[in-house]
Design a protein around this motif. Structure first.
Motif, PDB file in Angstrom:
ATOM      1  N   GLY A   3       0.805  -1.209   0.000  1.00 27.63           N
ATOM      2  CA  GLY A   3       0.000   0.000   0.000  1.00 27.63           C
ATOM      3  C   GLY A   3       0.838   1.259   0.000  1.00 27.63           C
ATOM      4  O   GLY A   3       0.317   2.366   0.117  1.00 27.63           O
ATOM      5  N   HIS A  36      -2.614   0.182  12.823  1.00 31.68           N
ATOM      6  CA  HIS A  36      -2.902  -0.800  11.765  1.00 31.68           C
ATOM      7  C   HIS A  36      -3.219  -2.151  12.401  1.00 31.68           C
ATOM      8  O   HIS A  36      -2.402  -3.075  12.397  1.00 31.68           O
ATOM      9  N   ASP A  58      -8.321  -5.710   7.364  1.00 30.96           N
ATOM     10  CA  ASP A  58      -8.036  -5.120   6.060  1.00 30.96           C
ATOM     11  C   ASP A  58      -6.931  -4.068   6.121  1.00 30.96           C
ATOM     12  O   ASP A  58      -6.593  -3.442   5.122  1.00 30.96           O
ATOM     13  N   ASP A  59      -6.356  -3.911   7.314  1.00 28.91           N
ATOM     14  CA  ASP A  59      -5.235  -2.975   7.495  1.00 28.91           C
ATOM     15  C   ASP A  59      -4.408  -3.476   8.683  1.00 28.91           C
ATOM     16  O   ASP A  59      -4.463  -2.925   9.770  1.00 28.91           O
ATOM     17  N   TRP A  84      -0.742  -4.492  10.185  1.00 30.16           N
ATOM     18  CA  TRP A  84       0.716  -4.479  10.176  1.00 30.16           C
ATOM     19  C   TRP A  84       1.223  -5.263  11.373  1.00 30.16           C
ATOM     20  O   TRP A  84       0.664  -5.167  12.477  1.00 30.16           O
ATOM     21  N   ASN A 111       2.993  -5.548   6.125  1.00 25.01           N
ATOM     22  CA  ASN A 111       1.556  -5.446   5.945  1.00 25.01           C
ATOM     23  C   ASN A 111       1.044  -6.835   5.565  1.00 25.01           C
ATOM     24  O   ASN A 111       1.214  -7.283   4.427  1.00 25.01           O
ATOM     25  N   SER A 149      -2.097  -7.920   5.609  1.00 27.81           N
ATOM     26  CA  SER A 149      -3.503  -7.983   5.177  1.00 27.81           C
ATOM     27  C   SER A 149      -3.678  -8.827   3.912  1.00 27.81           C
ATOM     28  O   SER A 149      -4.577  -9.675   3.852  1.00 27.81           O
TER      29      SER A 149
END
Length: 520
Positions: free
Chosen positions: A49, A65, A69-70, A72, A81, A83
C-alpha cells in the motif's frame, strides 16, 4: 534504503519442530495455497500500500494498523503489511490478528514455522521500526550488531556476563600442518559441541557451550585440504583442529576475519547456517515413509546431539522453505552389534511423504547425487536428562518415532541404572507401523525393552490395543519399576497428540522435570 535481514527463518531462538501432523490448520479457500501466494508476490501487485516506499514505523503508527483489512505486524524489528496474506495463512486469520498492530516476534517463536518469512513476506515489507534511544550515546556506539540487527538494549550484555566466559584460540604450524587450538574453559565439552565447515580457504568453526555459541570464521591465509581432524581434551576443555597444508610453506598469519569472527553470543542470537549435503540413498520403510541417507561435505564435521533436530532448506517457487527433521540411526539393531563406521559423515532421516504436500514431494523427487541444504543442530534435549535414569517411557505417534530411536539406543547401551524402557507407538493401521519387526526383535533381545502398538483404524484381525491416547492407556502403561524410581517420559507426534498427552501426564501426577516434549 532499508536492508532486509539475512537471518534464516525459523528463528534460532525457537525450539519448534513440526510433528508428523504439523500445527492445527484451517481450511483455505480455493486458490489460496502457498503456491498461489508465491504467484501473487511475483505478480508485481503493490502488497504494502506504499507503492514501493520503505518507511520507519513508530510504535504509535504500528498500533493504528490493527484491523483485518489494514494489519501491520512487526517481526524482529521489521514491519510487514500482512492484510493481503490473511486468506493464505494456514493458521487462519485469527492467528495473525493476535499480533495485529504489535510486535509479533514472540508469537512467531511460539508456533510451528516452516517457511522463510523474510522470503515469503518480502513484498509486504513496510519498513523498519524506529529505534528509541533507551541508553546513552556512548553505549549505542559501543554496541555490536548481531546478524545485521542491533540488540534491543543492554540485556544481552548482562546475560552474557552471567553465562560462561568467552573462549579464546591460538594456532601453531609445522611444515605440513596447521593446528588451531580453542580453549573453552569448560570441562564437559564433547565432539557433539564442535561444528566445522571448511571449504576452499573459508574456515568456520562453531563451538556450543551451554546455551551459547562461539564462532571462529576466517578466510585462511593459504590453501589447505578440506578434511580436518578434531580432538577434544575433555578434562581441560581444549579443542584441537588439525588442517593439512596444500603447500609446505610457512604461514605468517592464520587468516583474515570474516563475519562474526571470534564472537560469543547466546545460541538464540546466532544465525542459522546451512551446508549442502549429498543424497546417497532413499529406501521405502512403509507405504508412505522413506529413509533418506545424506552425506556431509568433505570439510564438514557435524555430530548432531541425541534428541536434537536440523532444518532442511529448499527453494520452491522462488521461496525458501524450511522444515525440521530429526536424524536417526539407519537401523534400530545395528548399534547393538557394532558402532557404525561412517556415522561421522552420513545422516539418516525417516520422512513421511505427503503426496499433496509442498515440501516432501520435492524431497521425494530428488535424484541420488542431488544436494539438500541442512542446518546446524537445534533443540533443547540434553543427554544429561538420561543419567541415572531407571524408567524410560516413550510415547510416539507416526514419525514422532524418529527422536525416540537414538534416545532408546543410547539409554539401553549407555545407562547402567536403566531397569525398563517402554515404547507406546500410535499408528493408523498395521501398514503404518515403522520398523515393527526391528522393534519386536529388540524387545526379544533385550528384556528391559517393551513395545506396545496402538492403532486408530485397525482391521478386524488386529488383536492389540486400539484407539487414541487416553488417561486409561497411559495409567496402565506408565508403571514405575520402583515407587520412587527416576523416570523420564518423552512424547512426540502431531501437535494435538502431544498437547493432549502432556495434559494427561500432568493429571497423572508426573512433574515437568519428568516429561520432555519434542513438539517445541
Amino acid at each position: 534504503m532499508l536492508n532486509v535481514p539475512s537471518q534464516s527463518f525459523p528463528a534460532p531462538s525457537s525450539q519448534q519442530r513440526v510433528g508428523s501432523g504439523g500445527r492445527s490448520k484451517v481450511p483455505l479457500k480455493q486458490g489460496r495455497s502457498l503456491m498461489d501466494w508465491i504467484r501473487l508476490t511475483k505478480s508485481g501487485k503493490d502488497l504494502t500500500g506504499l507503492k514501493g516506499r520503505l518507511i520507519e514505523v513508530t510504535e504509535e503508527e504500528l498500533k493504528k494498523h490493527n484491523k483485518k483489512d489494514d494489519c501491520w505486524i512487526c517481526i524482529r524489528g521489521f514491519v510487514y503489511n500482512v492484510s493481503p496474506y490473511m486468506e493464505y495463512h494456514p493458521g487462519g486469520e485469527d492467528e495473525l490478528m493476535r499480533a495485529a498492530g504489535s510486535d509479533g516476534t514472540d508469537l512467531f517463536d511460539q508456533v510451528h514455522r516452516w517457511v522463510n518469512y523474510e522470503s515469503m513476506l518480502k513484498e509486504c515489507l513496510v519498513g523498519r521500526m524506529a529505534v528509541k534511544p533507551t541508553v546513552s550515546k556512548d553505549y549505542q556506539e559501543e554496541k555490536k550488531t548481531l546478524n545485521g540487527l542491533l540488540p534491543k538494549g543492554p540485556v544481552t550484555e548482562i546475560v552474557a556476563k552471567e553465562g560462561p566466559s568467552s573462549p579464546s584460540y591460538d594456532w601453531f604450524q609445522t611444515d605440513s600442518l596447521v593446528t588451531i587450538v580453542i580453549y573453552t574453559k569448560q570441562k564437559d565439552i564433547t565432539l557433539d559441541s564442535v561444528i566445522i565447515d571448511h571449504q576452499d580457504d573459508c574456515f568456520r568453526a562453531e563451538i556450543i557451550i551451554e546455551d551459547y555459541s562461539y564462532l571462529m570464521h576466517l578466510r585462511l591465509s593459504h590453501k589447505t585440504e578440506e578434511d580436518s581432524s578434531v580432538r577434544v581434551v575433555e578434562n581441560v576443555g581444549k579443542i584441537e583442529i588439525v588442517l593439512e597444508k596444500k603447500e609446505n610453506t610457512s604461514w605468517k598469519f592464520l587468516g583474515h576475519p570474516l563475519e562474526n569472527h571470534n564472537s560469543f553470543t547466546p545460541k538464540k542470537d546466532a544465525g542459522m547456517y546451512y551446508r549442502k549435503c549429498q543424497l546417497i540413498s532413499k529406501e521405502d520403510v512403509t507405504h508412505n515413509t522413506k529413509l533418506f541417507c545424506l552425506k556431509l561435505p568433505p570439510g564438514s564435521h557435524l555430530h548432531i546431539p541425541i534428541g536434537q533436530h536440523v532444518y532442511f532448506q529448499q527453494t520452491i517457487g522462488g521461496t525458501e522453505v524450511v522444515k525440521p527433521y530429526t536424524p536417526m540411526s539407519n537401523s534400530l539393531l545395528s548399534d547393538f552389534k557394532e558402532p557404525t563406521l561412517h556415522s561421522n559423515k552420513f545422516l539418516f532421516f525417516l520422512i513421511k511423504i505427503y503426496p499433496s504436500g509442498l515440501f516432501t514431494p520435492e524431497l521425494d523427487h530428488l535424484e541420488i547425487g542431488d544436494s539438500v541444504s541442512v542446518s546446524s543442530p537445534k533443540g533443547n534435549f540434553k543427554v544429561s536428562q538420561l543419567q541415572g535414569l531407571e524408567d524410560l517411557f516413550l510415547l510416539a505417534a507416526g514419525t514422532g518415532f524418529t527422536p525416540m530411536v537414538r534416545i532408546l539406543i543410547y539409554t539401553l547401551t549407555s545407562i547402567p541404572s536403566l531397569r525398563k524402557a517402554k515404547l507406546m507407538f500410535f499408528s493408523k493401521t498395521e501398514n503404518d507401523i515403522i520398523w515393527r519387526s526391528q522393534l519386536e526383535e529388540l524387545s526379544y533381545k533385550d528384556k528391559r525393552f517393551e513395545v506396545e502398538f496402538v492403532l486408530s483404524a485397525p482391521t478386524s484381525e488386529w488383536n492389540g490395543k486400539q484407539g487414541y491416547i487416553s488417561p486409561a492407556l497411559l495409567s496402565e502403561f506408565l508403571k514405575r519399576t520402583l515407587d520412587k524410581s527416576k523416570v523420564l517420559i518423552c512424547i512426540c507426534g502431531p501437535t494435538p497428540f502431544t498437547e493432549q498427552g502432556i495434559r494427561m501426564l500432568h493429571h497423572l501426577n508426573f512433574s515437568k522435570d519428568e516429561i520432555h516434549s519434542f513438539t517445541g
